[in-house]
Design a protein around this motif. Structure first.
Motif, PDB file in Angstrom:
ATOM      1  N   UNK A  15       0.371  38.710  67.585  1.00 48.19           N
ATOM      2  CA  UNK A  15      -0.014  38.542  65.814  1.00 48.19           C
ATOM      3  C   UNK A  15       0.675  39.930  64.993  1.00 48.19           C
ATOM      4  N   UNK A  16       0.415  40.104  63.871  1.00 46.31           N
ATOM      5  CA  UNK A  16       1.233  41.020  63.202  1.00 46.31           C
ATOM      6  C   UNK A  16       0.482  42.351  63.429  1.00 46.31           C
ATOM      7  N   UNK A  17       1.279  43.310  63.926  1.00 46.24           N
ATOM      8  CA  UNK A  17       0.351  44.701  64.117  1.00 46.24           C
ATOM      9  C   UNK A  17      -0.306  45.284  62.916  1.00 46.24           C
ATOM     10  N   UNK A  18      -1.546  45.963  63.069  1.00 44.14           N
ATOM     11  CA  UNK A  18      -2.222  46.479  62.413  1.00 44.14           C
ATOM     12  C   UNK A  18      -2.057  48.016  62.275  1.00 44.14           C
ATOM     13  N   UNK A  19      -1.629  48.461  61.211  1.00 43.89           N
ATOM     14  CA  UNK A  19      -1.601  49.870  61.104  1.00 43.89           C
ATOM     15  C   UNK A  19      -2.900  50.687  60.762  1.00 43.89           C
TER      16      UNK A  19
END
Length: 322
Positions: free
Chosen positions: A130-134
């Motif tokens: 999944x897209x990385x959460x910052x």
């Protein structure tokens, strides 16, 4: 053996698909539609019958829904919008006690789907990236912002420059700061998945999103690509999943990178393309829930490279008084 398409709105194609398939197996069967304002709903106008229900926030919603279903001999409810999913799942026993079956995933799975952070954890537990959460204190531009419980692309932002960030983005706890997946590098696909009552995956149809309006696809193409075997392997069984699920994936143009975005456990607005390509989920639902027949895996029954171009049409209601 009647069926209800709830919150029908503009889902004309979905109503027609269920009408066509139901008549083949139950010639006297009817497909009803419900909406908070059925006179102004195109799907309600072309259904075999329709009725008005209160808004989901109204305490009388289920009382009215159950009475209308019983009065019209409706045995099956097919939901269409995100906001009704959890309520239907939570009230499954109430509906079943009254002879009505909602084609809806378990409360636990619906809850995961409604929370973007939880569905990210679900994907990762199945070995799907999944897209990385910052952190909002440590992020990289460009970034994509969306709410944890959003739908239809509401309250989403592509941030390319620091000046585009506002206090609203930082202070709203529902907004996630995510790694941006560049559309120049990735193709976006909406995949129509079908899960049998045994929670096993039976079919996957990737639809390439060519044009989207207000969160709903208007031009799309069926593509038999690496997503089919990938999803078949990674999501072969999902506890609590039943019926049609709509999942979004990003597929890199040049390498094997695949990122999952979200799952909506309902028919998506673009499902008519999958139906017309041969992925006959309405028929499978009717067979499973009305005839008790098990559905076999059917991963290659649909037509690849089928282009759908949607357009606006008119439905006339004569004698309307407002």
């Amino acid at each position: 053996m009647n069926i209800l398409i709830s919150s029908a709105g503009r889902r004309v194609s979905l109503v027609r698909a269920f009408q066509k398939e139901l008549k083949k197996l139950f010639p006297n069967g009817k497909v009803f539609a419900a909406d908070a304002n059925p006179v102004l709903s195109a799907a309600c106008q072309i259904a075999d019958g329709h009725f008005k229900v209160p808004y989901l926030s109204d305490s009388t919603y289920f009382k009215v829904l159950i009475k209308e279903c019983q009065d019209n001999d409706i045995k099956l409810i097919v939901p269409t919008i995100d906001t009704e999913l959890l309520m239907l799942a939570e009230n499954r026993e109430l509906l079943e006690e009254n002879g009505i079956t909602p084609v809806i995933a378990s409360k636990e799975f619906v809850s995961k789907c409604r929370d973007k952070r939880e569905i990210h954890k679900f994907f990762e537990s199945h070995g799907v990236s999944v897209a990385k959460e910052f952190s909002k204190k440590d992020y990289q531009l460009p970034l994509f912002i969306k709410p944890i419980d959003g739908s239809r692309s509401v309250d989403t932002y592509l941030i390319k420059d620091e000046s585009e960030l506002t206090d609203y983005h930082f202070e709203n706890e529902k907004l996630m700061f995510l790694e941006y997946l560049d559309h120049n590098e990735f193709n976006e696909f909406t995949c129509d998945l079908y899960y049998g009552r045994d929670h096993q995956l039976k079919c996957v149809v990737p639809r390439k999103r060519l044009e989207v309006r207000d969160g709903e696809v208007y031009k799309a193409l069926t593509v038999h690509n690496k997503l089919v075997p990938y999803i078949r392997e990674k999501l072969a069984k999902v506890d609590g999943a039943v019926g049609c699920l709509t999942a979004q994936f990003f597929l890199h143009n040049e390498n094997d990178k695949i990122y999952a975005i979200e799952i909506n456990p309902r028919f998506g607005g673009g499902y008519p393309l999958s139906y017309l390509s041969g992925a006959n989920y309405p028929k499978w639902i009717i067979k499973e829930y009305f005839l008790g027949e098990a559905i076999e895996e059917s991963f290659d029954i649909w037509e690849k490279d089928l282009l759908m171009i949607r357009y606006d049409d008119e439905i006339l209601v004569h004698g309307y008084k407002g």
